[in-house]
Design a protein around this motif. Structure first.
Motif, PDB file in Angstrom:
ATOM      1  N   HIS A 124       0.830  -1.203   0.000  1.00  0.00           N
ATOM      2  CA  HIS A 124       0.000   0.000   0.000  1.00  0.00           C
ATOM      3  C   HIS A 124       0.866   1.255   0.000  1.00  0.00           C
ATOM      4  O   HIS A 124       0.619   2.201  -0.745  1.00  0.00           O
ATOM      5  CB  HIS A 124      -0.928  -0.025   1.217  1.00  0.00           C
ATOM      6  CG  HIS A 124      -1.716   1.227   1.420  1.00  0.00           C
ATOM      7  ND1 HIS A 124      -2.588   1.725   0.486  1.00  0.00           N
ATOM      8  CD2 HIS A 124      -1.768   2.083   2.459  1.00  0.00           C
ATOM      9  CE1 HIS A 124      -3.144   2.834   0.930  1.00  0.00           C
ATOM     10  NE2 HIS A 124      -2.652   3.077   2.127  1.00  0.00           N
ATOM     11  N   LYS A 125       1.901   1.246   0.819  1.00  0.00           N
ATOM     12  CA  LYS A 125       2.792   2.400   0.910  1.00  0.00           C
ATOM     13  C   LYS A 125       3.513   2.629  -0.416  1.00  0.00           C
ATOM     14  O   LYS A 125       3.625   3.770  -0.878  1.00  0.00           O
ATOM     15  CB  LYS A 125       3.797   2.189   2.044  1.00  0.00           C
ATOM     16  CG  LYS A 125       4.723   3.365   2.252  1.00  0.00           C
ATOM     17  CD  LYS A 125       5.690   3.110   3.378  1.00  0.00           C
ATOM     18  CE  LYS A 125       6.706   4.237   3.455  1.00  0.00           C
ATOM     19  NZ  LYS A 125       7.748   3.971   4.440  1.00  0.00           N
ATOM     20  N   LEU A 126       4.011   1.562  -1.055  1.00  0.00           N
ATOM     21  CA  LEU A 126       4.695   1.701  -2.343  1.00  0.00           C
ATOM     22  C   LEU A 126       3.744   2.208  -3.426  1.00  0.00           C
ATOM     23  O   LEU A 126       4.114   3.042  -4.248  1.00  0.00           O
ATOM     24  CB  LEU A 126       5.299   0.366  -2.769  1.00  0.00           C
ATOM     25  CG  LEU A 126       6.578  -0.052  -2.083  1.00  0.00           C
ATOM     26  CD1 LEU A 126       6.964  -1.477  -2.493  1.00  0.00           C
ATOM     27  CD2 LEU A 126       7.722   0.908  -2.401  1.00  0.00           C
ATOM     28  N   LYS A 127       2.518   1.703  -3.426  1.00  0.00           N
ATOM     29  CA  LYS A 127       1.541   2.058  -4.451  1.00  0.00           C
ATOM     30  C   LYS A 127       1.029   3.492  -4.300  1.00  0.00           C
ATOM     31  O   LYS A 127       0.892   4.220  -5.274  1.00  0.00           O
ATOM     32  CB  LYS A 127       0.370   1.080  -4.389  1.00  0.00           C
ATOM     33  CG  LYS A 127      -0.677   1.279  -5.455  1.00  0.00           C
ATOM     34  CD  LYS A 127      -1.754   0.206  -5.343  1.00  0.00           C
ATOM     35  CE  LYS A 127      -2.830   0.428  -6.389  1.00  0.00           C
ATOM     36  NZ  LYS A 127      -3.891  -0.575  -6.286  1.00  0.00           N
ATOM     37  N   THR A 128       0.737   3.889  -3.058  1.00  0.00           N
ATOM     38  CA  THR A 128       0.086   5.181  -2.833  1.00  0.00           C
ATOM     39  C   THR A 128       1.019   6.261  -2.301  1.00  0.00           C
ATOM     40  O   THR A 128       0.697   7.441  -2.366  1.00  0.00           O
ATOM     41  CB  THR A 128      -1.065   5.031  -1.817  1.00  0.00           C
ATOM     42  OG1 THR A 128      -0.512   4.657  -0.553  1.00  0.00           O
ATOM     43  CG2 THR A 128      -2.079   4.010  -2.278  1.00  0.00           C
ATOM     44  N   GLY A 129       2.138   5.835  -1.728  1.00  0.00           N
ATOM     45  CA  GLY A 129       3.031   6.801  -1.084  1.00  0.00           C
ATOM     46  C   GLY A 129       2.532   7.244   0.281  1.00  0.00           C
ATOM     47  O   GLY A 129       3.146   8.076   0.940  1.00  0.00           O
ATOM     48  N   ILE A 130       1.418   6.676   0.704  1.00  0.00           N
ATOM     49  CA  ILE A 130       0.832   7.042   1.992  1.00  0.00           C
ATOM     50  C   ILE A 130       1.347   6.087   3.059  1.00  0.00           C
ATOM     51  O   ILE A 130       1.243   4.870   2.923  1.00  0.00           O
ATOM     52  CB  ILE A 130      -0.706   6.985   1.946  1.00  0.00           C
ATOM     53  CG1 ILE A 130      -1.230   7.989   0.925  1.00  0.00           C
ATOM     54  CG2 ILE A 130      -1.305   7.236   3.328  1.00  0.00           C
ATOM     55  CD1 ILE A 130      -2.713   7.858   0.645  1.00  0.00           C
ATOM     56  N   GLU A 131       1.888   6.657   4.121  1.00  0.00           N
ATOM     57  CA  GLU A 131       2.375   5.845   5.227  1.00  0.00           C
ATOM     58  C   GLU A 131       1.311   5.795   6.309  1.00  0.00           C
ATOM     59  O   GLU A 131       0.868   6.828   6.809  1.00  0.00           O
ATOM     60  CB  GLU A 131       3.663   6.436   5.799  1.00  0.00           C
ATOM     61  CG  GLU A 131       4.308   5.538   6.803  1.00  0.00           C
ATOM     62  CD  GLU A 131       5.743   5.926   7.100  1.00  0.00           C
ATOM     63  OE1 GLU A 131       6.235   5.462   8.128  1.00  0.00           O
ATOM     64  OE2 GLU A 131       6.352   6.681   6.322  1.00  0.00           O
ATOM     65  N   LEU A 132       0.887   4.586   6.638  1.00  0.00           N
ATOM     66  CA  LEU A 132      -0.111   4.395   7.676  1.00  0.00           C
ATOM     67  C   LEU A 132       0.586   4.258   9.019  1.00  0.00           C
ATOM     68  O   LEU A 132       1.675   3.712   9.109  1.00  0.00           O
ATOM     69  CB  LEU A 132      -0.945   3.138   7.394  1.00  0.00           C
ATOM     70  CG  LEU A 132      -1.654   3.104   6.044  1.00  0.00           C
ATOM     71  CD1 LEU A 132      -2.286   1.750   5.816  1.00  0.00           C
ATOM     72  CD2 LEU A 132      -2.695   4.204   5.965  1.00  0.00           C
ATOM     73  N   ASP A 133      -0.055   4.748  10.070  1.00  0.00           N
ATOM     74  CA  ASP A 133       0.542   4.671  11.399  1.00  0.00           C
ATOM     75  C   ASP A 133       0.315   3.331  12.077  1.00  0.00           C
ATOM     76  O   ASP A 133       1.054   2.952  12.972  1.00  0.00           O
ATOM     77  CB  ASP A 133      -0.021   5.776  12.305  1.00  0.00           C
ATOM     78  CG  ASP A 133       0.442   7.156  11.869  1.00  0.00           C
ATOM     79  OD1 ASP A 133       1.531   7.252  11.288  1.00  0.00           O
ATOM     80  OD2 ASP A 133      -0.299   8.110  12.122  1.00  0.00           O
ATOM     81  N   PHE A 134      -0.740   2.610  11.674  1.00  0.00           N
ATOM     82  CA  PHE A 134      -1.096   1.391  12.377  1.00  0.00           C
ATOM     83  C   PHE A 134      -1.282   0.234  11.416  1.00  0.00           C
ATOM     84  O   PHE A 134      -1.770   0.410  10.309  1.00  0.00           O
ATOM     85  CB  PHE A 134      -2.378   1.582  13.195  1.00  0.00           C
ATOM     86  CG  PHE A 134      -2.238   2.684  14.204  1.00  0.00           C
ATOM     87  CD1 PHE A 134      -1.541   2.460  15.382  1.00  0.00           C
ATOM     88  CD2 PHE A 134      -2.758   3.939  13.961  1.00  0.00           C
ATOM     89  CE1 PHE A 134      -1.377   3.471  16.304  1.00  0.00           C
ATOM     90  CE2 PHE A 134      -2.597   4.958  14.876  1.00  0.00           C
ATOM     91  CZ  PHE A 134      -1.903   4.720  16.053  1.00  0.00           C
ATOM     92  N   VAL A 135      -0.922  -0.943  11.868  1.00  0.00           N
ATOM     93  CA  VAL A 135      -1.092  -2.149  11.076  1.00  0.00           C
ATOM     94  C   VAL A 135      -2.485  -2.722  11.298  1.00  0.00           C
ATOM     95  O   VAL A 135      -3.148  -3.120  10.374  1.00  0.00           O
ATOM     96  CB  VAL A 135      -0.028  -3.205  11.457  1.00  0.00           C
ATOM     97  CG1 VAL A 135      -0.247  -4.494  10.681  1.00  0.00           C
ATOM     98  CG2 VAL A 135       1.366  -2.660  11.199  1.00  0.00           C
ATOM     99  N   CYS A 136      -2.934  -2.767  12.549  1.00  0.00           N
ATOM    100  CA  CYS A 136      -4.220  -3.389  12.883  1.00  0.00           C
ATOM    101  C   CYS A 136      -5.146  -2.402  13.560  1.00  0.00           C
ATOM    102  O   CYS A 136      -4.744  -1.699  14.482  1.00  0.00           O
ATOM    103  CB  CYS A 136      -4.010  -4.563  13.841  1.00  0.00           C
ATOM    104  SG  CYS A 136      -3.158  -5.938  13.097  1.00  0.00           S
TER     105      CYS A 136
END
Length: 134
Positions: free
Chosen positions: A57-69
């Motif tokens: 997801h991060k590679l595709k969108t460039g958006i870094e999420l703070d949480f996995v679950c």
């Protein structure tokens, strides 16, 4: 929620407090809360799979999420964890120890959310007991 940075699959996650400004990460409330949680290999594999999806997801969108679950309805993972275990037949005492609560009443009163199907099955159990007396 499990804090993404860094993901350490062997240790318990940081606590997440919701505020008007967003989630705030804090450490455990007490020293006795610092501990590891037993996980099956299946769960560990699932968390690793989720981590891979995060990276895609991060590679595709460039958006870094703070949480996995996290859960879509916003319920904290610890509450869901307790409720799911209770629904599957774990005792309050077992769940309380797993969550490292000093009192089982904390688990019962705050963390376990009794759903309608559990209420119905409890009523059915009582009905079975009454039928045996007749």
């Amino acid at each position: 929620m499990i804090d993404k940075n860094p993901v350490d699959y062997a240790t318990s996650p940081d606590m997440v407090e919701k505020t008007k400004e967003g989630p705030v990460l804090e450490g455990p409330k007490t020293e006795s809360s610092k501990d590891t949680v037993a996980m099956t290999n299946d769960l560990l594999d699932k968390l690793k799979q989720i981590d891979k999806e995060y990276k895609k997801h991060k590679l595709k969108t460039g958006i870094e999420l703070d949480f996995v679950c996290s859960w879509e309805d916003g319920r904290p993972l610890r509450h869901s964890h307790a409720t799911i275990l209770f629904e599957l037949g774990a005792s309050s005492q077992e769940i309380s120890k797993r969550l490292r609560h000093s009192r089982v009443s904390t688990t019962d009163d705050i963390y376990i959310h009794v759903k309608e199907d559990i209420k119905k099955s409890t009523a059915d159990l009582f009905n079975q007991a009454v039928e045996k007396i007749k």
